[in-house]
Design a protein around this motif. Structure first.
Motif, short mmCIF file in Angstrom:
data_model
loop_
_atom_site.label_atom_id
_atom_site.label_comp_id
_atom_site.label_asym_id
_atom_site.label_seq_id
_atom_site.Cartn_x
_atom_site.Cartn_y
_atom_site.Cartn_z
N VAL A 1 0.69 -1.53 0.16
CA VAL A 1 -0.08 -0.43 0.14
C VAL A 1 1.23 1.33 0.43
O VAL A 1 0.58 2.31 -0.87
N PHE A 2 2.21 1.87 0.75
CA PHE A 2 2.72 2.15 0.83
C PHE A 2 3.44 2.68 -0.76
O PHE A 2 3.65 3.57 -1.19
N TYR A 3 3.64 1.79 -1.55
CA TYR A 3 4.26 1.39 -3.21
C TYR A 3 3.41 1.89 -3.75
O TYR A 3 3.04 3.18 -4.36
N GLU A 4 2.49 2.15 -3.25
CA GLU A 4 0.31 3.06 -4.38
C GLU A 4 0.79 3.77 -4.30
O GLU A 4 0.58 4.77 -4.97
N LEU A 5 0.73 4.24 -2.69
CA LEU A 5 1.30 5.95 -2.56
C LEU A 5 2.72 6.25 -2.98
O LEU A 5 2.31 8.13 -3.24
N VAL A 6 3.65 5.76 -3.03
CA VAL A 6 4.36 6.59 -3.40
C VAL A 6 4.61 6.65 -5.15
O VAL A 6 4.58 7.92 -5.31
N GLU A 7 3.79 5.97 -6.18
CA GLU A 7 3.35 6.05 -7.33
C GLU A 7 2.35 6.97 -7.34
O GLU A 7 2.53 7.82 -8.71
#
Length: 193
Positions: free
Chosen positions: A158-164
């Protein structure tokens, strides 16, 4: 409630939490644990692990409905985490955050998160996102405020999605990346050199 008074400990917490839910069956809300100040208190061998698993006396509580029920009577006080009912409160251990954010979606101007216990939370001024960084490893540990001092650790995917989703913003310390939700901007990291 008399039934819960007769059964202290885990059984009493279960009975009182169910009674609190049943008392207002038409309302889909949370019990008012912030208003309850029971005279009886103790400790119970429940640990919420870093991965969001609830463990009682060394065994993972596998009944999802029971974990969700317990999550509705969880409260954070200055002296720790408690399962609170009108008749008693039982101290538990939490290794990191009591919840884990397992999904995020963009809903108009909001980022809507879902936790491992089924809470849906829109990030914004009342539900901020914060990111701590381990000073030794540089590893980010992102969190979302869920309710009354209780947070969810935002899991890695989910954090990777936020970074994207993040966009750059100039700051006095250099360019930072963040996301916007409900009119609030939340930093998720610095620009990489």
């Amino acid at each position: 409630m008399a039934e819960a008074e007769a059964r202290p400990g885990l059984e009493g917490v279960i009975a009182a939490a169910k009674a609190a839910q049943d008392a207002e069956p038409k309302k889909r809300g949370l019990p008012p644990v912030h208003l309850w100040n029971p005279a009886h208190s103790g400790e119970i061998d429940i640990v919420i692990r870093r991965d969001g698993a609830w463990v009682h006396e060394g065994a993972v509580i596998s009944r999802e409905a029971l974990v969700r029920l317990f999550s509705t009577v969880l409260r954070k006080d200055p002296d720790g985490y408690w399962l609170v009912t009108p008749v008693e409160k039982m101290k538990i251990k939490v290794e990191d955050a009591p919840f884990v954010a397992v999904a995020v979606e963009r809903a108009g101007e909001a980022l809507r998160f879902t936790t491992n216990v089924g809470d849906e939370v829109e990030a914004g001024p009342e539900h901020p996102i914060r990111v701590e960084v381990d000073p030794e490893s540089g590893e980010p540990r992102p969190y979302l405020h869920v309710r009354r001092g209780l947070e969810a650790l935002i899991n890695r995917p989910v954090f990777y999605e936020l970074v994207e989703m993040a966009e750059p913003k100039p700051t006095p310390d250099g360019e930072r990346y963040g996301v916007t939700s409900n009119g609030a901007w939340f930093e998720v990291g610095a620009a990489q050199p």
